[in-house]
Scaffold this motif. Structure first.
Motif, PDB file in Angstrom:
ATOM      1  N   GLU A  23       0.802  -1.215   0.000  1.00  0.00           N
ATOM      2  CA  GLU A  23       0.000   0.000   0.000  1.00  0.00           C
ATOM      3  C   GLU A  23       0.842   1.275   0.000  1.00  0.00           C
ATOM      4  OE1 GLU A  23      -3.634   2.034   2.557  1.00  0.00           O
ATOM      5  OE2 GLU A  23      -2.825   0.116   3.181  1.00  0.00           O
ATOM      6  N   ALA A  24       1.970   1.273   0.696  1.00  0.00           N
ATOM      7  CA  ALA A  24       2.698   2.521   0.944  1.00  0.00           C
ATOM      8  C   ALA A  24       3.997   2.668   0.163  1.00  0.00           C
ATOM      9  CB  ALA A  24       2.998   2.644   2.443  1.00  0.00           C
ATOM     10  N   ALA A  25       4.607   1.568  -0.243  1.00  0.00           N
ATOM     11  CA  ALA A  25       5.922   1.645  -0.891  1.00  0.00           C
ATOM     12  C   ALA A  25       5.773   1.755  -2.401  1.00  0.00           C
ATOM     13  CB  ALA A  25       6.741   0.414  -0.532  1.00  0.00           C
ATOM     14  N   GLU A  26       6.769   2.357  -3.006  1.00  0.00           N
ATOM     15  CA  GLU A  26       6.818   2.444  -4.464  1.00  0.00           C
ATOM     16  C   GLU A  26       7.599   1.251  -4.982  1.00  0.00           C
ATOM     17  OE1 GLU A  26       5.487   4.800  -6.518  1.00  0.00           O
ATOM     18  OE2 GLU A  26       4.554   5.748  -4.786  1.00  0.00           O
ATOM     19  N   GLY A  27       7.047   0.544  -5.938  1.00  0.00           N
ATOM     20  CA  GLY A  27       7.754  -0.579  -6.525  1.00  0.00           C
ATOM     21  C   GLY A  27       7.777  -1.788  -5.621  1.00  0.00           C
ATOM     22  N   THR A  28       8.316  -2.868  -6.145  1.00  0.00           N
ATOM     23  CA  THR A  28       8.434  -4.108  -5.392  1.00  0.00           C
ATOM     24  C   THR A  28       9.872  -4.606  -5.491  1.00  0.00           C
ATOM     25  OG1 THR A  28       7.793  -5.407  -7.322  1.00  0.00           O
ATOM     26  CG2 THR A  28       6.044  -4.793  -5.779  1.00  0.00           C
ATOM     27  N   SER A  29      10.207  -5.490  -4.601  1.00  0.00           N
ATOM     28  CA  SER A  29      11.532  -6.081  -4.559  1.00  0.00           C
ATOM     29  C   SER A  29      11.400  -7.591  -4.646  1.00  0.00           C
ATOM     30  CB  SER A  29      12.222  -5.689  -3.247  1.00  0.00           C
ATOM     31  OG  SER A  29      13.373  -6.480  -3.037  1.00  0.00           O
ATOM     32  N   ILE A  30      12.403  -8.229  -5.156  1.00  0.00           N
ATOM     33  CA  ILE A  30      12.416  -9.685  -5.243  1.00  0.00           C
ATOM     34  C   ILE A  30      12.353 -10.315  -3.846  1.00  0.00           C
ATOM     35  CG2 ILE A  30      14.933  -9.928  -5.228  1.00  0.00           C
ATOM     36  CD1 ILE A  30      14.553 -12.087  -7.430  1.00  0.00           C
ATOM     37  N   SER A  31      12.715  -9.536  -2.824  1.00  0.00           N
ATOM     38  CA  SER A  31      12.720 -10.032  -1.442  1.00  0.00           C
ATOM     39  C   SER A  31      11.454  -9.685  -0.675  1.00  0.00           C
ATOM     40  CB  SER A  31      13.926  -9.464  -0.690  1.00  0.00           C
ATOM     41  OG  SER A  31      15.110  -9.829  -1.344  1.00  0.00           O
ATOM     42  N   ASP A  32      10.458  -9.125  -1.342  1.00  0.00           N
ATOM     43  CA  ASP A  32       9.205  -8.750  -0.680  1.00  0.00           C
ATOM     44  C   ASP A  32       8.302  -9.964  -0.508  1.00  0.00           C
ATOM     45  OD1 ASP A  32      10.063  -6.168  -0.645  1.00  0.00           O
ATOM     46  OD2 ASP A  32       8.568  -5.398  -2.024  1.00  0.00           O
ATOM     47  N   ASP A  33       8.765 -10.892   0.314  1.00  0.00           N
ATOM     48  CA  ASP A  33       7.949 -12.051   0.658  1.00  0.00           C
ATOM     49  C   ASP A  33       8.296 -12.460   2.085  1.00  0.00           C
ATOM     50  OD1 ASP A  33      10.349 -13.589   0.535  1.00  0.00           O
ATOM     51  OD2 ASP A  33       9.951 -14.175  -1.526  1.00  0.00           O
ATOM     52  N   HIS A  34       7.520 -13.364   2.622  1.00  0.00           N
ATOM     53  CA  HIS A  34       7.685 -13.759   4.029  1.00  0.00           C
ATOM     54  C   HIS A  34       9.100 -14.253   4.306  1.00  0.00           C
ATOM     55  CE1 HIS A  34       7.062 -15.788   7.874  1.00  0.00           C
ATOM     56  NE2 HIS A  34       6.026 -14.975   8.018  1.00  0.00           N
ATOM     57  N   ASP A  35       9.613 -15.135   3.447  1.00  0.00           N
ATOM     58  CA  ASP A  35      10.945 -15.689   3.683  1.00  0.00           C
ATOM     59  C   ASP A  35      12.025 -14.620   3.603  1.00  0.00           C
ATOM     60  OD1 ASP A  35       9.885 -18.204   4.066  1.00  0.00           O
ATOM     61  OD2 ASP A  35      10.296 -18.881   2.021  1.00  0.00           O
ATOM     62  N   GLY A  36      11.896 -13.689   2.655  1.00  0.00           N
ATOM     63  CA  GLY A  36      12.893 -12.635   2.514  1.00  0.00           C
ATOM     64  C   GLY A  36      12.967 -11.747   3.739  1.00  0.00           C
ATOM     65  N   VAL A  37      11.821 -11.329   4.249  1.00  0.00           N
ATOM     66  CA  VAL A  37      11.800 -10.459   5.429  1.00  0.00           C
ATOM     67  C   VAL A  37      12.228 -11.247   6.668  1.00  0.00           C
ATOM     68  CG1 VAL A  37      10.391  -8.928   6.858  1.00  0.00           C
ATOM     69  CG2 VAL A  37      10.050  -8.975   4.385  1.00  0.00           C
ATOM     70  N   ALA A  38      11.837 -12.506   6.753  1.00  0.00           N
ATOM     71  CA  ALA A  38      12.252 -13.340   7.890  1.00  0.00           C
ATOM     72  C   ALA A  38      13.767 -13.487   7.928  1.00  0.00           C
ATOM     73  CB  ALA A  38      11.582 -14.709   7.818  1.00  0.00           C
ATOM     74  N   ARG A  39      14.398 -13.672   6.757  1.00  0.00           N
ATOM     75  CA  ARG A  39      15.855 -13.778   6.714  1.00  0.00           C
ATOM     76  C   ARG A  39      16.519 -12.475   7.175  1.00  0.00           C
ATOM     77  NH1 ARG A  39      14.753 -16.905   2.361  1.00  0.00           N
ATOM     78  NH2 ARG A  39      14.914 -15.200   0.873  1.00  0.00           N
ATOM     79  N   LEU A  40      15.945 -11.348   6.744  1.00  0.00           N
ATOM     80  CA  LEU A  40      16.485 -10.059   7.170  1.00  0.00           C
ATOM     81  C   LEU A  40      16.443  -9.934   8.692  1.00  0.00           C
ATOM     82  CD1 LEU A  40      17.380  -7.072   6.736  1.00  0.00           C
ATOM     83  CD2 LEU A  40      14.941  -6.518   6.577  1.00  0.00           C
ATOM     84  N   ILE A  41      15.298 -10.219   9.276  1.00  0.00           N
ATOM     85  CA  ILE A  41      15.136 -10.080  10.732  1.00  0.00           C
ATOM     86  C   ILE A  41      16.024 -11.080  11.477  1.00  0.00           C
ATOM     87  CG2 ILE A  41      13.493 -10.331  12.641  1.00  0.00           C
ATOM     88  CD1 ILE A  41      11.357  -9.178  10.683  1.00  0.00           C
ATOM     89  N   ALA A  42      16.136 -12.305  10.963  1.00  0.00           N
ATOM     90  CA  ALA A  42      16.968 -13.308  11.628  1.00  0.00           C
ATOM     91  C   ALA A  42      18.446 -12.922  11.567  1.00  0.00           C
ATOM     92  CB  ALA A  42      16.754 -14.678  10.989  1.00  0.00           C
ATOM     93  N   ARG A  43      18.886 -12.377  10.446  1.00  0.00           N
ATOM     94  CA  ARG A  43      20.295 -12.007  10.279  1.00  0.00           C
ATOM     95  C   ARG A  43      20.647 -10.751  11.052  1.00  0.00           C
ATOM     96  NH1 ARG A  43      23.725  -8.867   7.937  1.00  0.00           N
ATOM     97  NH2 ARG A  43      25.685  -9.628   7.120  1.00  0.00           N
ATOM     98  N   ASP A  44      19.742  -9.772  11.018  1.00  0.00           N
ATOM     99  CA  ASP A  44      20.013  -8.490  11.683  1.00  0.00           C
ATOM    100  C   ASP A  44      18.720  -7.976  12.304  1.00  0.00           C
ATOM    101  OD1 ASP A  44      20.747  -5.983  12.528  1.00  0.00           O
ATOM    102  OD2 ASP A  44      21.658  -5.391  10.627  1.00  0.00           O
ATOM    103  N   PRO A  45      18.431  -8.378  13.522  1.00  0.00           N
ATOM    104  CA  PRO A  45      17.153  -8.044  14.174  1.00  0.00           C
ATOM    105  C   PRO A  45      16.898  -6.548  14.359  1.00  0.00           C
ATOM    106  CG  PRO A  45      18.301  -9.774  15.389  1.00  0.00           C
ATOM    107  CD  PRO A  45      19.257  -9.257  14.360  1.00  0.00           C
ATOM    108  N   GLU A  46      17.925  -5.706  14.199  1.00  0.00           N
ATOM    109  CA  GLU A  46      17.733  -4.267  14.374  1.00  0.00           C
ATOM    110  C   GLU A  46      17.637  -3.513  13.049  1.00  0.00           C
ATOM    111  OE1 GLU A  46      20.873  -2.981  16.942  1.00  0.00           O
ATOM    112  OE2 GLU A  46      20.099  -4.102  18.649  1.00  0.00           O
ATOM    113  N   ALA A  47      17.674  -4.214  11.930  1.00  0.00           N
ATOM    114  CA  ALA A  47      17.728  -3.540  10.623  1.00  0.00           C
ATOM    115  C   ALA A  47      16.386  -2.962  10.170  1.00  0.00           C
ATOM    116  CB  ALA A  47      18.256  -4.498   9.560  1.00  0.00           C
TER     117      ALA A  47
END
Length: 139
Positions: A23-47
């Motif tokens: 709804e709010a972001a412009e464009g999409t990313s190949i990482s815009d899915d549950h697994d992609g965001v989960a990997r980000l949070i698991a690797r760097d919980p403060e990012a």
């Protein structure tokens, strides 16, 4: 802005964040899915930083640091909450994180066609670097 709360995302926030970006972001990313965001949070919980007002997600920014370079991605503010200082607050939080980690410069990924974003980044003191070009290869 005292009613604005900025916090780190958790795994429980992933579905809300993905809906928010649609709804709010412009464009999409190949990482815009549950697994992609989960990997980000698991690797760097403060990012992944979330801005909330009255328990409602109003903005996001990914403040990634690889030990050498600070990178800002997915700065997005809900259309109904823009021009209220939320992007500024998120960028200030990201910059504090980077400074605490020893970062020296922030690189921001901004879509070329997103003129509104250009004004936001410019107002926050960022400068466009036209001599660089992004090269990508999906894995």
């Amino acid at each position: 802005m005292s009613d604005l709360h900025i916090r780190n995302a958790t795994l429980a926030d992933i579905d809300t964040v993905l809906r928010f970006w649609r709804e709010a972001a412009e464009g999409t990313s190949i990482s815009d899915d549950h697994d992609g965001v989960a990997r980000l949070i698991a690797r760097d919980p403060e990012a992944l930083l979330l801005a909330e007002r009255d328990g409602l997600l109003t903005g996001t920014v990914i403040a990634g640091f690889d030990g050498w370079r600070c990178s800002a991605y997915r700065l997005a503010v809900h259309p109904g909450h823009r021009r209220q200082g939320i992007a500024t607050a998120l960028l200030e939080a990201a910059e504090r994180r980077f400074a605490a980690l020893g970062g020296r410069r922030v690189d921001a990924m901004v879509l070329e066609a997103n003129e509104r974003a250009h004004h936001t980044w410019d107002a926050a003191g960022y400068q466009r670097e036209d001599h660089w070009r992004r090269w990508v290869k999906p894995l």
